[in-house]
Design a protein around this motif. Structure first.
Motif, PDB file in Angstrom:
ATOM      1  N   ASP A  94      34.912  32.620  48.035  1.00 38.10           N
ATOM      2  CA  ASP A  94      35.549  32.144  46.944  1.00 38.10           C
ATOM      3  C   ASP A  94      35.602  31.160  46.831  1.00 38.10           C
ATOM      4  OD1 ASP A  94      36.055  35.218  45.559  1.00 38.10           O
ATOM      5  OD2 ASP A  94      37.747  35.757  47.309  1.00 38.10           O
ATOM      6  N   ASP A 120      41.047  38.811  56.490  1.00 40.97           N
ATOM      7  CA  ASP A 120      39.737  38.582  56.566  1.00 40.97           C
ATOM      8  C   ASP A 120      39.490  38.340  55.558  1.00 40.97           C
ATOM      9  OD1 ASP A 120      39.603  40.465  55.033  1.00 40.97           O
ATOM     10  OD2 ASP A 120      38.030  41.877  55.767  1.00 40.97           O
ATOM     11  N   ALA A 121      40.825  37.177  54.808  1.00 39.73           N
ATOM     12  CA  ALA A 121      40.255  36.229  53.399  1.00 39.73           C
ATOM     13  C   ALA A 121      39.262  35.400  54.404  1.00 39.73           C
ATOM     14  CB  ALA A 121      41.658  36.039  52.981  1.00 39.73           C
ATOM     15  N   ARG A 122      38.656  34.728  53.523  1.00 40.32           N
ATOM     16  CA  ARG A 122      37.284  33.693  53.701  1.00 40.32           C
ATOM     17  C   ARG A 122      37.690  32.783  53.258  1.00 40.32           C
ATOM     18  NH1 ARG A 122      31.581  36.394  52.113  1.00 40.32           N
ATOM     19  NH2 ARG A 122      32.311  38.522  52.549  1.00 40.32           N
TER      20      ARG A 122
END
Lengths: 443, 301
Positions: free
Chosen positions: A42, A251-253
């Motif tokens: 993202d 676990d958002a990048r």
């Protein structure tokens, strides 16, 4: 956290390292993968483009291509550029005036209310005297939520009962803060869209009243490509001074972190790392870049441990180890201190290489294990805790029943405890020099 | 009735205007004097920056490449529309209340708008003449119970609750008992927001579900996952992990009235094929609508 991205980077970099030398073509290949990884994380499209072209330029340079370890050089270039992108230096709060005002702004559901309480606690721990001001009159029960959080962390909260609009609340809160001598006021505002001009005007009014030294934009770290537009939208209207990234423990990048910094030019100041009120950390760009590349984050861990562990208790413990009087009761105290650090998973994720190990061995961390051990020890009498050798079969059965575990669990714990004592004895005998040998055997 | 539908479509369209501009605007403005490849590349970029995702965007563009001989603006638009429609049509399945009591368990990460969605659902079902019971299963967040009670008052339906910090399983138990006793048509169970990666919290959710199905056979009839439209690719992980834990039977996509592209819905539809039940297009009490694929595509492109 950020695992998938670091996972990808590691694979890419391993592939590059595998090639004895770097050529233009395999750098292209690696860059393509880096681009894909960043997009899937993202990171904003235009930010990715710029990032890739600047890495390409540097990686194609002589320093990398002609060095003896081109793979490592490439890693370094990616790491440095990433740090660059995140904003090289740590950015603290700049608080001016008395009381200094901090405004928290952002979209609905980004975590402003929770962050207000967390930040207030963070400041209180550093010796400040903060005052919490709830000015979100729109969302149902938002004021009540903040009041409850404030009383949980024992920080005073402005009582806006009966007040109809945020500007009045801010004026009155400033007045009260001046009289009562608070040195910081933290104002929680209602969530709003940056395209809602009516509500954005209200923010401007609040800004004029408060003259805040910090306007923090609170953003969800799972935000997609639009993160940059919202951040920029708020910045254009009220002029933000920094960003707080919330829900960073998922676990958002973390693509949002990368892109918001670049498009607004405003630093990321804090990250929210859990649901509890003390789960807030100062953001360190270089450490985060390291974490993305899975180089671990030992510094954060050490700092956390320092702020959590009680110096006096630690010294007592040392004495006990020296005198060989380490009991199960001490063991329990140790566990409680560790628990204060956060979840085991979050502690381990700061250790270099951990995410690789976890992937490889499919490690599942059982957070309940600690509570189970605690329950077992709690079910023992004081005598049993100080002198575990008296634990016969019937005592063990009773303990298992009392703690809701099995006798085998109790046995396991006692064996672990005995092993630990043995280790400690060895340590004492071996002295500091023997330490290395001891660990080598264990590895 | 018709007027209301029309108004709904207008607000959806207004909400998605920026997305519309994002996808077609950049393409249209550069239509003249570029090669077909450059055009498709730009289209792919616009799709990615609308959160459609790298993989789905590439698929769409590949399909366009294979059928598009020249570069006719209108044709391109039509093809694009029909591809996205094909993807979305599969998941256009409005929620049917076909049991009594019909139990809806609402799930999601923190801050996506679960409680607000419940409030809107409650007032919608109440106004349709159904009797609704709300269950305050978020016992963790401060004032979450009071927030739900506020919505309950607005919609005129009872809220089953326990004290803050209580056991969500117990709340679910009470709510099921109450719903059966009162012969409620719909029970909507709120749950605390939780990140999908927290193993313990996902276990708690399984337990709540177990309690529900023990009290009301085949319940919960709907496990509604609430997703924030401004979420990026992480929404896919959320959907996957919640699905693995308790089985997601429907999705509500909230906050589509911002500038968020909502393109993630295309990625989710394409990869996971979970029915999309509702979309939230504003803060008003009736701004929660049934998902309609063709409206959505019209508004998007």
């Amino acid at each position: 956290m950020l695992e998938s991205l670091s996972e990808k980077f590691r694979k890419i970099l391993r592939d590059v390292r595998g090639q004895g030398t770097l050529s233009e073509s395999n750098i292209q290949e690696a860059l393509k993968e880096v681009r894909l990884a960043l997009l899937e994380a993202d990171v904003n499209f235009t930010v990715v483009k710029d990032f890739i072209s600047s890495v390409r330029e540097k990686a194609m340079g002589k320093d990398v291509l002609e060095s003896l370890t081109p793979g490592q050089q490439f890693t370094k270039v990616v790491h440095d550029e990433l740090t660059n992108l995140l904003g090289g230096e740590d950015a603290g709060l700049e608080l001016k005036g008395r009381p200094a005002a901090i405004m928290l702004v952002g979209l609905q559901g980004s975590g402003k209310t929770t962050t207000t309480a967390k930040l207030a606690l963070h400041l209180k721990k550093r010796g400040r005297n903060p005052y919490i001001v709830p000015a979100d009159l729109f969302r149902l029960a938002a004021v009540l939520q903040l009041k409850k959080l404030a009383s949980e962390v024992k920080i005073d909260c402005f009582d806006s009962e009966g007040m109809q609009n945020p500007p009045d609340i801010c004026r009155e809160a400033l007045r009260v803060a001046g009289i009562k001598g608070y040195d910081i006021i933290l104002v929680d505002t209602a969530g709003r869209l940056h395209i809602d001009s009516g509500l954005m005007d209200e923010l401007k009014t609040l800004k004029d009243i408060l003259r805040p030294s910090e306007i923090l934009f609170v953003a969800d770290s799972m935000t997609g490509q639009d993160a940059v537009n919202t951040a920029k939208g708020f910045d254009d209207v009220v002029g933000i001074t920094g960003v707080v990234l919330t829900k960073f423990d998922g676990d958002a990048r973390g693509g949002a972190a990368l892109s918001m910094r670049v498009t607004t030019g405003k630093p990321i100041k804090f990250i929210g790392t859990g649901e509890k009120v003390d789960c807030i950390e100062v953001f360190h760009p270089s450490r985060l870049a390291g974490r993305i590349l899975d180089m671990g984050d030992i510094l954060t861990l050490v700092e956390k441990a320092q702020s959590t562990f009680d110096e006096k208790q630690a010294q007592e413990l040392q004495q006990k180890i020296k005198k060989d009087t380490f009991t199960l009761e001490d063991f329990k105290n140790q566990l409680q201190q560790i628990k204060k650090l956060g979840s085991i998973e979050s502690i381990l994720s700061m250790i270099p290489g951990f995410s690789a190990m976890k992937q490889a061995k499919d490690v599942k961390i059982d957070e309940k294990e600690l509570s189970r051990v605690e329950a077992i020890i709690n079910s023992m009498t004081m005598e049993e805790r100080t002198n575990p050798s008296i634990l016969n079969a019937s005592r063990r059965q009773r303990i298992a029943r009392g703690s809701g575990t099995k006798v085998s669990d109790v046995n396991k714990l006692i064996n672990q405890y005995q092993d630990m004592r043995k280790m400690m004895k060895k340590l004492k005998k071996a002295g500091p020099r023997g330490l290395k040998g001891l660990f080598q055997n264990r590895m | 009735m018709f007027k209301r539908l029309k108004a709904g479509f207008e607000s959806l369209k207004a909400g998605l205007t920026r997305t519309h501009n994002a996808i077609m605007g950049s393409v249209e403005s550069t239509l003249t004097g570029v090669s077909r490849e450059v055009l498709l590349e730009r289209l792919e970029e616009s799709l990615i920056s609308s959160d459609v995702g790298v993989r789905t965007s590439a698929e769409i563009v590949d399909r366009l490449r294979s059928v598009l001989a020249g570069w006719d603006n209108e044709k391109l638009k039509q093809h694009l529309k029909s591809y996205i429609y094909d993807i979305l049509k599969v998941v256009e399945k409005p929620l049917e209340i076909n049991k009594s009591p019909f139990v809806i368990m609402v799930l999601g990460v923190n801050g996506v708008g679960k409680t607000t969605t419940i409030g809107k659902l409650a007032s919608r079902y109440s106004s349709e003449g159904k009797s609704v019971v709300l269950a305050a299963g978020d016992t963790f967040r401060a004032a979450a119970i009071e927030q739900l009670e506020g919505w309950g008052r607005r919609a005129g339906c009872p809220v089953i609750k326990q004290a803050h910090g209580g056991d969500p399983g117990a709340v679910a138990f009470d709510a099921m008992k109450a719903a059966v006793a009162r012969r409620a048509d719909v029970v909507i169970l709120d749950t605390a927001g939780r990140l999908h990666t927290k193993v313990n919290l996902m276990e708690e959710l399984k337990k709540v579900k177990k309690v529900v199905s023990r009290e009301v056979p085949d319940a919960p009839h709907e496990n509604l996952l609430v997703l924030d439209a401004s979420t990026g690719q992480n929404a896919l992980n959320q959907a996957k992990l919640f699905n693995e834990a308790v089985g997601v039977t429907g999705i509500a996509l909230t906050k589509l009235d911002g500038t968020a592209k909502g393109g993630i819905i295309v990625a989710i539809a394409g990869e996971l094929k979970i029915p999309i039940r509702f979309i939230g297009v504003g803060e008003g009490i009736d701004d929660l609508r049934d998902f309609d694929a063709s409206d959505f595509v019209e508004a998007l492109i």
